[in-house]
Write a protein that holds these residues in place. Structure first.
Motif, short mmCIF file in Angstrom:
data_model
loop_
_atom_site.label_atom_id
_atom_site.label_comp_id
_atom_site.label_asym_id
_atom_site.label_seq_id
_atom_site.Cartn_x
_atom_site.Cartn_y
_atom_site.Cartn_z
N ARG A 29 0.81 -1.22 0.00
CA ARG A 29 0.00 0.00 0.00
C ARG A 29 0.84 1.27 0.00
O ARG A 29 0.32 2.36 -0.25
CB ARG A 29 -0.92 0.02 1.23
CG ARG A 29 -2.05 -0.97 1.19
CD ARG A 29 -3.08 -0.67 2.28
NE ARG A 29 -2.54 -0.84 3.62
CZ ARG A 29 -2.55 -1.98 4.31
NH1 ARG A 29 -3.05 -3.07 3.75
NH2 ARG A 29 -2.06 -2.06 5.53
N ASN A 30 2.13 1.12 0.31
CA ASN A 30 2.95 2.32 0.53
C ASN A 30 4.22 2.34 -0.30
O ASN A 30 5.24 2.89 0.14
CB ASN A 30 3.30 2.43 2.02
CG ASN A 30 2.10 2.76 2.88
OD1 ASN A 30 1.63 3.89 2.88
ND2 ASN A 30 1.58 1.77 3.59
N THR A 32 5.57 2.67 -4.63
CA THR A 32 5.16 2.86 -6.02
C THR A 32 6.18 2.32 -7.01
O THR A 32 5.91 2.28 -8.21
CB THR A 32 4.92 4.36 -6.32
OG1 THR A 32 6.17 5.07 -6.23
CG2 THR A 32 3.92 4.96 -5.34
N LEU A 99 3.18 3.77 7.53
CA LEU A 99 2.12 4.78 7.45
C LEU A 99 2.06 5.49 6.11
O LEU A 99 1.00 5.96 5.70
CB LEU A 99 2.34 5.85 8.53
CG LEU A 99 2.56 5.38 9.96
CD1 LEU A 99 2.96 6.57 10.82
CD2 LEU A 99 1.32 4.72 10.50
N ASP A 100 3.22 5.61 5.44
CA ASP A 100 3.29 6.46 4.25
C ASP A 100 4.33 5.87 3.30
O ASP A 100 5.06 4.94 3.65
CB ASP A 100 3.67 7.89 4.67
CG ASP A 100 3.31 8.93 3.62
OD1 ASP A 100 2.82 8.54 2.54
OD2 ASP A 100 3.54 10.13 3.88
N THR A 101 4.42 6.46 2.13
CA THR A 101 5.29 5.91 1.09
C THR A 101 6.73 5.72 1.55
O THR A 101 7.30 6.60 2.21
CB THR A 101 5.27 6.79 -0.17
OG1 THR A 101 6.14 6.22 -1.15
CG2 THR A 101 5.71 8.21 0.13
N TRP A 179 11.26 10.43 9.61
CA TRP A 179 10.77 9.27 8.87
C TRP A 179 10.36 8.12 9.77
O TRP A 179 9.37 7.45 9.51
CB TRP A 179 11.83 8.78 7.89
CG TRP A 179 12.01 9.64 6.69
CD1 TRP A 179 11.43 10.85 6.44
CD2 TRP A 179 12.85 9.35 5.56
NE1 TRP A 179 11.86 11.35 5.23
CE2 TRP A 179 12.72 10.44 4.66
CE3 TRP A 179 13.69 8.30 5.23
CZ2 TRP A 179 13.41 10.48 3.44
CZ3 TRP A 179 14.37 8.34 4.02
CH2 TRP A 179 14.23 9.42 3.14
N ILE A 202 -0.55 9.98 14.34
CA ILE A 202 0.71 9.90 13.63
C ILE A 202 1.57 11.16 13.83
O ILE A 202 1.11 12.27 13.58
CB ILE A 202 0.44 9.71 12.13
CG1 ILE A 202 -0.39 8.45 11.90
CG2 ILE A 202 1.74 9.66 11.34
CD1 ILE A 202 -0.94 8.32 10.50
N GLU A 204 4.02 14.06 12.83
CA GLU A 204 4.13 14.72 11.54
C GLU A 204 5.35 14.23 10.77
O GLU A 204 6.46 14.18 11.29
CB GLU A 204 4.23 16.24 11.73
CG GLU A 204 4.23 17.01 10.43
CD GLU A 204 4.22 18.52 10.63
OE1 GLU A 204 4.27 19.25 9.62
OE2 GLU A 204 4.15 18.96 11.80
N GLY A 205 5.13 13.83 9.53
CA GLY A 205 6.22 13.40 8.67
C GLY A 205 6.61 11.94 8.81
O GLY A 205 7.48 11.46 8.07
N LYS A 207 6.84 8.03 8.46
CA LYS A 207 6.53 7.02 7.46
C LYS A 207 6.45 5.63 8.09
O LYS A 207 5.74 4.76 7.59
CB LYS A 207 7.59 7.04 6.36
CG LYS A 207 7.64 8.38 5.61
CD LYS A 207 8.72 8.38 4.56
CE LYS A 207 8.73 9.71 3.81
NZ LYS A 207 7.46 9.96 3.08
N HIS A 248 -3.66 0.96 9.70
CA HIS A 248 -2.44 0.70 8.95
C HIS A 248 -1.94 -0.73 9.13
O HIS A 248 -1.48 -1.36 8.17
CB HIS A 248 -1.34 1.68 9.40
CG HIS A 248 -1.75 3.11 9.30
ND1 HIS A 248 -1.72 3.81 8.12
CD2 HIS A 248 -2.25 3.96 10.23
CE1 HIS A 248 -2.15 5.05 8.32
NE2 HIS A 248 -2.47 5.17 9.60
#
Length: 251
Positions: A29-30, A32, A99-101, A179, A202, A204-205, A207, A248
């Motif tokens: 999901r995180n 590409t 949590l994020d890419t 991160w 979460i 801030e920022g 991943k 998540h």
């Protein structure tokens, strides 16, 4: 040949296949970029068929009196060659929450990149829940350990101290601080407030949220510490239910 590799390790019975499958789902999901998800394990039962599974190679553990941690076998990732793996390896512990890419982890540095240990800042000590390196680049870390596992363990105490101290100040980079965050240090309110307040959302920022010690992700979601503690520590060694993690940490 895919050259972006996400690698995890599962041994013993602390974590079951669910952790591997959920980690793989969070990665999917995180990310590409094209990648390969690999698990080294001593028991592949229950691991999703789309995950590449390899047996954990034989590894000489330090003698019990020198063995502070169970994670020395992470050094096996520096073996060269290592099955058919080529390119960049991003190692992730089974109990992290993505949590994020994470594309940026692969291009951040041409050196070893690792989390700086939050509890020991400015002491050249990594936190090996996440680290990234080029396949074959650090074979000497494994070879030095293999020459005398007991001496290495006695000198450095943990594999993450060994990795960063052995490479030296100019031999690696720390990931940007935002991160990778610690659930206990950066999400839980701390002290006696743990008895009354749920961990914050979460940072801030962030991943990746890293779990170390207790609780682990499913325990934190339920509000369970996961380990018995003396009565006088129960006021701060406790966690309130943390439902945002479940958004998540899931398939």
């Amino acid at each position: 040949m895919i050259t972006n590799n996400i690698v995890c390790m599962k041994w013993g019975d602390k974590y079951d296949a669910t952790y591997v499958n959920i980690l793989a789902a969070m990665v999917k999901r995180n990310i590409t970029i094209p990648y390969r998800f690999i698990c080294f394990t001593d028991n592949a039962h229950g691991i999703d068929e789309h995950i590449d599974v390899f047996p954990i190679p034989d590894f000489p553990e330090p003698a019990p009196e020198y063995k502070k941690c169970e994670a020395w076998r992470k050094l096996l990732l520096f073996q060269n060659p290592l099955h058919d793996i080529e390119g960049t390896i991003l190692f992730l512990d089974l109990d992290v929450v993505i949590l994020d890419t994470i594309d940026c982890f692969f291009t951040f540095s041409n050196k070893m990149a690792i989390i700086e240990n939050w509890s020991q800042p400015n002491r050249l000590i990594g936190q090996a829940s996440a680290f990234c390196f080029q396949m074959g680049q650090y074979e000497h870390l494994l070879q030095t350990y293999l020459k005398n596992p007991d001496k290495t363990a006695a000198t450095y105490r943990t594999e993450q101290v060994y990795i960063t101290r052995a490479l030296g100040k100019t031999g690696f980079d720390f990931f940007p601080k935002e991160w990778c965050k610690s659930f206990k240090f950066h999400c839980m309110p701390g002290g006696i407030l743990n008895s009354f307040m749920a961990p914050t959302a979460i940072p801030e920022g962030a991943k990746i949220i890293v779990f170390h010690g207790n609780p682990n992700p499913p325990e934190a979601i339920q509000g369970i510490w996961g380990k018995k503690v003396p009565w006088f520590k129960k006021f701060y060694k406790t966690v309130k239910p943390t439902p945002w993690l479940a958004e998540h940490w899931r398939i």
